[in-house]
Design a protein around this motif. Structure first.
Motif, PDB file in Angstrom:
ATOM      1  N   ILE A  30      -2.401   2.257  -4.738  1.00 49.01           N
ATOM      2  CA  ILE A  30      -1.917   3.604  -4.637  1.00 49.01           C
ATOM      3  C   ILE A  30      -2.928   4.192  -3.593  1.00 49.01           C
ATOM      4  CG2 ILE A  30      -1.053   5.558  -5.915  1.00 49.01           C
ATOM      5  CD1 ILE A  30       0.451   2.168  -5.753  1.00 49.01           C
ATOM      6  N   GLY A  31      -2.638   4.876  -2.554  1.00 53.18           N
ATOM      7  CA  GLY A  31      -3.503   5.619  -1.730  1.00 53.18           C
ATOM      8  C   GLY A  31      -3.495   7.104  -2.697  1.00 53.18           C
ATOM      9  N   PRO A  32      -2.467   8.190  -2.193  1.00 52.20           N
ATOM     10  CA  PRO A  32      -1.988   9.584  -2.428  1.00 52.20           C
ATOM     11  C   PRO A  32      -2.466   9.713  -5.039  1.00 52.20           C
ATOM     12  CG  PRO A  32      -0.950   9.003  -1.309  1.00 52.20           C
ATOM     13  CD  PRO A  32      -1.405   7.396  -2.320  1.00 52.20           C
ATOM     14  N   GLU A  33      -3.170  10.523  -4.786  1.00 47.66           N
ATOM     15  CA  GLU A  33      -3.474  11.819  -6.244  1.00 47.66           C
ATOM     16  C   GLU A  33      -1.773  11.617  -6.666  1.00 47.66           C
ATOM     17  OE1 GLU A  33      -4.206  14.816  -2.928  1.00 47.66           O
ATOM     18  OE2 GLU A  33      -4.278  12.890  -3.328  1.00 47.66           O
ATOM     19  N   VAL A  34      -1.138  12.407  -5.989  1.00 43.94           N
ATOM     20  CA  VAL A  34      -0.073  12.867  -7.019  1.00 43.94           C
ATOM     21  C   VAL A  34       0.990  12.065  -7.002  1.00 43.94           C
ATOM     22  CG1 VAL A  34       2.456  14.465  -6.298  1.00 43.94           C
ATOM     23  CG2 VAL A  34       0.774  14.621  -4.414  1.00 43.94           C
ATOM     24  N   PRO A  35       1.623  10.234  -6.559  1.00 46.08           N
ATOM     25  CA  PRO A  35       2.115   9.570  -7.845  1.00 46.08           C
ATOM     26  C   PRO A  35       1.150   9.123  -8.714  1.00 46.08           C
ATOM     27  CG  PRO A  35       1.654   8.792  -4.744  1.00 46.08           C
ATOM     28  CD  PRO A  35       1.262  10.172  -5.217  1.00 46.08           C
ATOM     29  N   LEU A  36      -0.135   9.186  -8.289  1.00 46.03           N
ATOM     30  CA  LEU A  36      -1.485   8.473  -9.297  1.00 46.03           C
ATOM     31  C   LEU A  36      -0.584   9.459 -10.802  1.00 46.03           C
ATOM     32  CD1 LEU A  36      -4.474   8.009  -7.730  1.00 46.03           C
ATOM     33  CD2 LEU A  36      -3.166   5.726  -8.748  1.00 46.03           C
ATOM     34  N   ALA A  37      -0.290  10.508 -10.635  1.00 43.61           N
ATOM     35  CA  ALA A  37      -0.830  11.936 -11.387  1.00 43.61           C
ATOM     36  C   ALA A  37       0.591  11.727 -12.041  1.00 43.61           C
ATOM     37  CB  ALA A  37      -1.353  13.201 -10.936  1.00 43.61           C
ATOM     38  N   MET A  38       1.554  10.819 -11.194  1.00 46.06           N
ATOM     39  CA  MET A  38       3.036  11.355 -11.567  1.00 46.06           C
ATOM     40  C   MET A  38       3.162  10.294 -12.538  1.00 46.06           C
ATOM     41  SD  MET A  38       4.670  12.602  -8.360  1.00 46.06           S
ATOM     42  CE  MET A  38       6.572  11.955  -9.144  1.00 46.06           C
ATOM     43  N   GLY A  39       2.419   9.121 -12.550  1.00 44.76           N
ATOM     44  CA  GLY A  39       2.527   8.135 -13.825  1.00 44.76           C
ATOM     45  C   GLY A  39       2.577   6.622 -12.672  1.00 44.76           C
TER      46      GLY A  39
ATOM     47  N   ASN B 197     -11.908  12.603  -8.226  1.00 45.57           N
ATOM     48  CA  ASN B 197     -11.134  12.532  -7.263  1.00 45.57           C
ATOM     49  C   ASN B 197     -11.000  11.209  -7.665  1.00 45.57           C
ATOM     50  OD1 ASN B 197     -10.863  14.470  -6.542  1.00 45.57           O
ATOM     51  ND2 ASN B 197     -11.481  13.988  -4.508  1.00 45.57           N
ATOM     52  N   ASN B 198      -9.350  10.869  -8.032  1.00 42.61           N
ATOM     53  CA  ASN B 198      -9.111   9.238  -9.209  1.00 42.61           C
ATOM     54  C   ASN B 198      -8.609   7.963  -8.037  1.00 42.61           C
ATOM     55  OD1 ASN B 198      -8.732  10.646 -11.807  1.00 42.61           O
ATOM     56  ND2 ASN B 198      -6.950  11.188 -10.885  1.00 42.61           N
ATOM     57  N   ARG B 199      -9.222   8.017  -6.320  1.00 37.16           N
ATOM     58  CA  ARG B 199      -8.944   7.522  -5.476  1.00 37.16           C
ATOM     59  C   ARG B 199      -9.562   7.307  -4.256  1.00 37.16           C
ATOM     60  NH1 ARG B 199      -8.842  12.271  -2.272  1.00 37.16           N
ATOM     61  NH2 ARG B 199      -8.054  13.798  -3.365  1.00 37.16           N
ATOM     62  N   PHE B 200      -9.544   6.770  -3.397  1.00 39.90           N
ATOM     63  CA  PHE B 200     -10.508   6.991  -2.052  1.00 39.90           C
ATOM     64  C   PHE B 200     -10.424   8.264  -1.314  1.00 39.90           C
ATOM     65  CE2 PHE B 200     -10.027   2.145  -1.737  1.00 39.90           C
ATOM     66  CZ  PHE B 200     -11.013   1.728  -1.811  1.00 39.90           C
ATOM     67  N   GLY B 201     -11.844   8.477  -1.051  1.00 41.00           N
ATOM     68  CA  GLY B 201     -11.248  10.399  -0.446  1.00 41.00           C
ATOM     69  C   GLY B 201     -11.153   9.587   1.174  1.00 41.00           C
ATOM     70  N   ASP B 202     -11.316  10.598   1.901  1.00 41.84           N
ATOM     71  CA  ASP B 202      -9.785  11.248   3.155  1.00 41.84           C
ATOM     72  C   ASP B 202     -10.589  11.956   3.884  1.00 41.84           C
ATOM     73  OD1 ASP B 202      -8.568  11.027   5.513  1.00 41.84           O
ATOM     74  OD2 ASP B 202      -6.030  10.734   4.991  1.00 41.84           O
TER      75      ASP B 202
ATOM     76  N   ILE C  61       9.730   4.254   2.015  1.00 44.47           N
ATOM     77  CA  ILE C  61      10.111   4.959   0.904  1.00 44.47           C
ATOM     78  C   ILE C  61       8.664   6.002   0.771  1.00 44.47           C
ATOM     79  CG2 ILE C  61       9.619   4.025  -1.332  1.00 44.47           C
ATOM     80  CD1 ILE C  61      10.828   0.941  -0.738  1.00 44.47           C
ATOM     81  N   GLY C  62       9.484   7.040   0.424  1.00 44.68           N
ATOM     82  CA  GLY C  62       8.095   7.953  -0.037  1.00 44.68           C
ATOM     83  C   GLY C  62       7.390   7.507  -1.027  1.00 44.68           C
ATOM     84  N   ALA C  63       6.023   8.554  -0.770  1.00 43.80           N
ATOM     85  CA  ALA C  63       4.473   8.050  -1.887  1.00 43.80           C
ATOM     86  C   ALA C  63       5.187   8.259  -3.261  1.00 43.80           C
ATOM     87  CB  ALA C  63       3.809   8.732  -1.250  1.00 43.80           C
TER      88      ALA C  63
ATOM     89  N   VAL D 253       0.538  -1.217  -0.027  1.00 44.39           N
ATOM     90  CA  VAL D 253      -0.094   0.081  -0.071  1.00 44.39           C
ATOM     91  C   VAL D 253       0.957   1.752   0.021  1.00 44.39           C
ATOM     92  CG1 VAL D 253      -1.388   0.959   1.218  1.00 44.39           C
ATOM     93  CG2 VAL D 253      -2.044  -1.397   1.442  1.00 44.39           C
ATOM     94  N   VAL D 254       0.956   1.740  -0.766  1.00 45.60           N
ATOM     95  CA  VAL D 254       1.291   3.452  -0.794  1.00 45.60           C
ATOM     96  C   VAL D 254       0.836   4.627  -0.177  1.00 45.60           C
ATOM     97  CG1 VAL D 254       2.593   4.901  -2.533  1.00 45.60           C
ATOM     98  CG2 VAL D 254       2.773   2.599  -3.434  1.00 45.60           C
ATOM     99  N   GLY D 255       1.465   5.175   0.239  1.00 50.04           N
ATOM    100  CA  GLY D 255       0.875   6.303   0.979  1.00 50.04           C
ATOM    101  C   GLY D 255       1.516   6.154   2.292  1.00 50.04           C
ATOM    102  N   GLY D 256       0.627   7.607   3.163  1.00 52.36           N
ATOM    103  CA  GLY D 256       0.774   7.593   4.633  1.00 52.36           C
ATOM    104  C   GLY D 256      -0.268   8.045   5.205  1.00 52.36           C
ATOM    105  N   GLY D 257      -1.594   7.819   5.262  1.00 57.89           N
ATOM    106  CA  GLY D 257      -2.854   9.473   5.964  1.00 57.89           C
ATOM    107  C   GLY D 257      -3.499   7.785   6.467  1.00 57.89           C
TER     108      GLY D 257
END
Length: 438
Positions: A68-77, A285-290, A46-48, A5-9
């Motif tokens: 993948i949890g957060p939106e930024v790495p998703l947008a990065m591909g 949004n492209n992922r689970f909301g928080d 390891i950072g997301a 699982v990628v993310g830390g929130g």
């Protein structure tokens, strides 16, 4: 199987917590994770957004499924790159991630496919935007086009506030380059609600509804935040509204994805305005909301790992989601000053006093970094708590989540346990779940 699982929130804590209940899962890693996640997964430093590092870790540790949890790495591909090294990955690819990474991309998609949403206009020139102040009347909705950690929306009540917001967004760059383009929208009236949907290339499968509270303070006042609490299911949803959402929003969205060649696989978060004219889309949004995830997954009775696999394998149509009858309420405890500047490193006390049937999802926490022999602020006689002392490390710190047979029971239990937890400067709304009653 081994899952990363990628993310830390708080969202990632909820995902790891639910995955840990699956018989299909042997080992869960979380990059980078947090203090709470470490109870249900092995956290790796390891950072997301370190995509190369995550891909290397996935290969070296025989990861069968990445989430993948957060939106930024998703947008990065990150999905494209993980799949390129042979890892099944739950989340949309870079092309589809534009649905969150660009407000204008989504507004154009909605307009092209006749999906109900607010009227809008795009601006890239500050002076042109200043000349258009009040174009849709007031309040004036100004949205940074790019990613701004859930805070890139300003609702200006009058001309002076609008001009100040424009200067801050496009002149002072308070949201960085995310506001190089601004989308101005018609202000919608009604009540906001959230719907999370699992999506593959053939199917869109809605989860149970939730209601989020974005403003920092009670009575829905103060600046926008990433979310100060949620409850599920929304008390505003009924069969008629659900039917309208499916016919006017969900089905046209899936058809639009297929027509536009958007092979979306993952979670589509739909922010809705339930207006007198029917439901309208506020955002995708492209992922689970928080923190919607915290209240929704607490009620999910299905095996989340099986759902994730079905999405990656384009067999979501075979899945029937099962839900607990219980209601859920999540109250976010935030750092003093959030969503503005805030201090970190505040000792959190009372976590051990929480009722065993209440879930505390960690969002911005870490273990205290104390050298050998030092004294912990929580004890007078040495440092026996060294490994268990947990401190704040973010704006939103904890999500106290309770289940109950009724909405009011869940709400009372969440607040009773929130009061047991303390850290210097702690703030939280006292009206989560009540906004619909005003």
């Amino acid at each position: 199987m081994n899952v990363l699982v990628v993310g830390g929130g708080g969202r990632e804590h909820a995902i790891c917590w639910k995955l840990a209940q699956s018989d299909k899962v042997d080992k869960i890693y979380c990059a980078p994770g947090n203090a709470g996640i470490s109870a249900v997964a092995e956290c790796v430093a390891i950072g997301a957004e370190d995509i190369d590092g995550i891909c290397a870790f996935a290969k070296d540790n025989a990861i069968d499924l990445a989430v993948i949890g957060p939106e930024v790495p998703l947008a990065m591909g990150i999905v494209d790159q993980l799949e390129a090294v042979g890892v099944k990955t739950f989340g949309p690819n870079k092309k589809c991630s534009q649905l969150e990474a660009s407000k204008s991309f989504t507004k154009d998609f909605l307009a092209r496919h006749d999906i109900p949403t607010a009227g809008y206009k795009e601006f890239t020139d500050k002076d042109e935007l200043l000349d258009a102040v009040g174009i849709f009347g007031y309040p004036m909705v100004l949205k940074a086009d790019g990613l701004a950690a859930g805070k890139g929306v300003v609702i200006a009540e009058n001309e002076a506030d609008a001009k100040q917001a424009i200067e801050e967004m496009m002149g002072d760059k308070v949201f960085g380059h995310a506001a190089d383009k601004i989308v101005v929208e018609e202000f919608l009236t009604g009540v906001e609600a959230s719907m999370l949907c699992f999506v593959d290339e053939h199917t869109i499968l809605p989860m149970e509804s939730a209601q989020d509270y974005k403003r920092a303070f009670d009575d829905d006042k103060g600046p926008n935040t990433g979310g100060m609490g949620t409850y599920s299911p929304s008390l505003l949803f009924d069969a008629k509204i659900e039917s309208e959402i499916r016919e006017q929003i969900l089905e046209p969205t899936l058809a639009g994805f297929q027509k536009d060649g958007l092979d979306f696989k993952g979670v589509l978060f739909i922010g809705l305005m339930l207006s007198d004219d029917g439901p309208k889309v506020i955002e995708f949004n492209n992922r689970f909301g928080d923190p919607e995830t915290q209240s929704v997954l607490a009620r999910l009775d299905s095996d989340l790992a099986e759902v994730f696999l079905a999405v990656t394998e384009n067999r979501l149509a075979d899945i029937e989601l099962k839900w607990k009858d219980d209601k859920a309420v999540c109250v976010v405890l935030a750092s003093g000053g959030y969503p503005g500047s805030y201090e970190k490193g505040k000792l959190i006390t009372g976590l051990g006093d929480v009722d065993p049937d209440v879930i505390v999802f960690h969002a911005g926490t870490k273990f205290a970094d104390m050298p050998e022999g030092s004294k912990c602020a929580a004890c007078e006689d040495g440092c026996e708590m060294k490994q268990s002392a947990i401190v704040t490390s973010g704006g939103r710190v904890l999500g106290v989540t309770a289940l109950g047979a009724t909405h009011d029971e869940a709400r009372a239990k969440a607040y009773a346990n929130a009061e047991k937890i303390s850290f210097d400067g702690v703030q939280y709304r006292k009206d989560i779940g009540l906004i619909h009653r005003w």
